[in-house]
Write a protein that holds these residues in place. Structure first.
Motif, PDB file in Angstrom:
ATOM      1  N   LYS A  26      33.215  30.966  41.710  1.00 20.33           N
ATOM      2  CA  LYS A  26      32.163  30.711  40.736  1.00 20.33           C
ATOM      3  C   LYS A  26      31.521  29.342  40.954  1.00 20.33           C
ATOM      4  N   VAL A  65      31.440  35.944  40.501  1.00 19.66           N
ATOM      5  CA  VAL A  65      30.636  36.211  39.305  1.00 19.66           C
ATOM      6  C   VAL A  65      29.557  37.216  39.645  1.00 19.66           C
ATOM      7  N   SER A 110      32.901  37.604  35.148  1.00 20.27           N
ATOM      8  CA  SER A 110      33.806  37.188  36.217  1.00 20.27           C
ATOM      9  C   SER A 110      34.541  38.397  36.771  1.00 20.27           C
TER      10      SER A 110
END
Length: 298
Positions: free
Chosen positions: A129, A187, A193
């Motif tokens: 991420k 993501v 997520s």
């Protein structure tokens, strides 16, 4: 205590043998998927960290991608949540995904970073991420059975596939003389997520970085033939033939396909090595014999 002459000669031989490999791979990127026993046995953990630091010190650019399934399972058990698997993949609802992020991006990632740093390295932890590193898409399973009129679509929650890799953050760390340590959490376009298989992330990252090598640490000796003999020095055509005749099957198939995909998209070689062997990574890179299966493109 001084070395006896035989031990001294062995040390000299290993050091001499390693020189051409150091020269050949200086400046090259090597992506390592770290998991299995090498991640849980204290002696193996220290050995792995030393190997990675040595690689960096002699001019290579190691990048570590790690798993953490057993650690996730233990924390889920502690909070009273049952782990459920379908076709080897963890069913990941929102609560489980919170645990996955806590374990992979926090506990496990920072432990590996600290371990490498304690051996003299400069490691930096990331998840997929960070810096838009791993763009994910939701993964669904399709199950076919003779009695079904249509395939069954199975939703396993926040489990993802790799949509794209943006290696800019990793490149910046490598150019800054750091060792990136990456947790396989991505993501999606919806902002959700996703937990992604670490082998898959390592393979796709190796392709994006045009790495010299992809190394997958496992709990087995490597790829074996039907008589139990270790196979190595294979090209992709030979590996596909071994899949077709059933030599490669079951749990080994995803790793092999990950390795094949990497070498078919620019990675020079992929290695499936036995992480139960102390200093397995160093032995595979710096010696003639190695400790696993090497695969190259046809």
């Amino acid at each position: 205590m001084s070395l006896d002459s035989t031990a001294a000669m062995n040390v000299a031989r290993v050091l001499s043998e390693s020189l051409p490999y150091i020269q050949r791979f200086a400046g090259k990127t090597i992506v390592i998927k770290y998991g299995g026993n090498a991640m849980t046995d204290e002696k193996l953990k220290r050995g792995f960290a030393r190997d990675v630091v040595l690689m960096k010190l002699v001019g290579m650019n190691p990048v570590v991608v790690h798993g953490g399934g057993p650690q996730i399972g233990r924390l889920l058990e502690r909070i009273g949540k049952q782990s459920e698997f379908i076709e080897g993949m963890r069913v990941t609802d929102s609560e489980t995904m919170d645990v996955v992020q806590m374990v992979l991006g926090g506990l496990v990632n920072k432990e590996i970073v600290s371990l490498i740093n304690s051996q003299g390295g400069r490691a930096v932890g990331l998840t997929g991420k960070d810096g838009d590193l791993i763009r994910a898409r939701k993964l669904t399973l399709t199950r076919n059975a003779p009695e079904m009129k249509a395939p069954e679509i199975i939703d396993i929650g926040h489990v993802g596939d790799v949509e794209a890799i943006n290696p800019e953050a990793v490149d910046l760390l490598l150019h800054g003389d750091f060792i990136p340590v990456i947790a396989p959490v991505g993501v999606g376009p919806d902002g959700q997520s996703y937990n992604i298989n670490a082998d898959l992330v390592a393979g796709r990252l190796a392709q994006s970085l045009q790495a010299e090598k992809l190394i997958l640490l496992t709990n087995i000796q490597g790829l074996l033939d039907k008589d139990g003999n270790l196979l190595t020095g294979l090209d992709s055509a030979q590996v596909n033939a071994l899949i077709a005749d059933g030599t490669i099957h079951g749990g080994m198939l995803p790793k092999i396909r990950c390795a094949l995909d990497a070498v078919d998209h620019g990675v020079k070689t992929a290695h499936i090595i036995d992480g139960r062997v102390e200093h397995a990574t160093m032995l595979e890179i710096f010696t003639d014999e190695g400790v696993g299966t090497l695969i190259r493109s046809s």
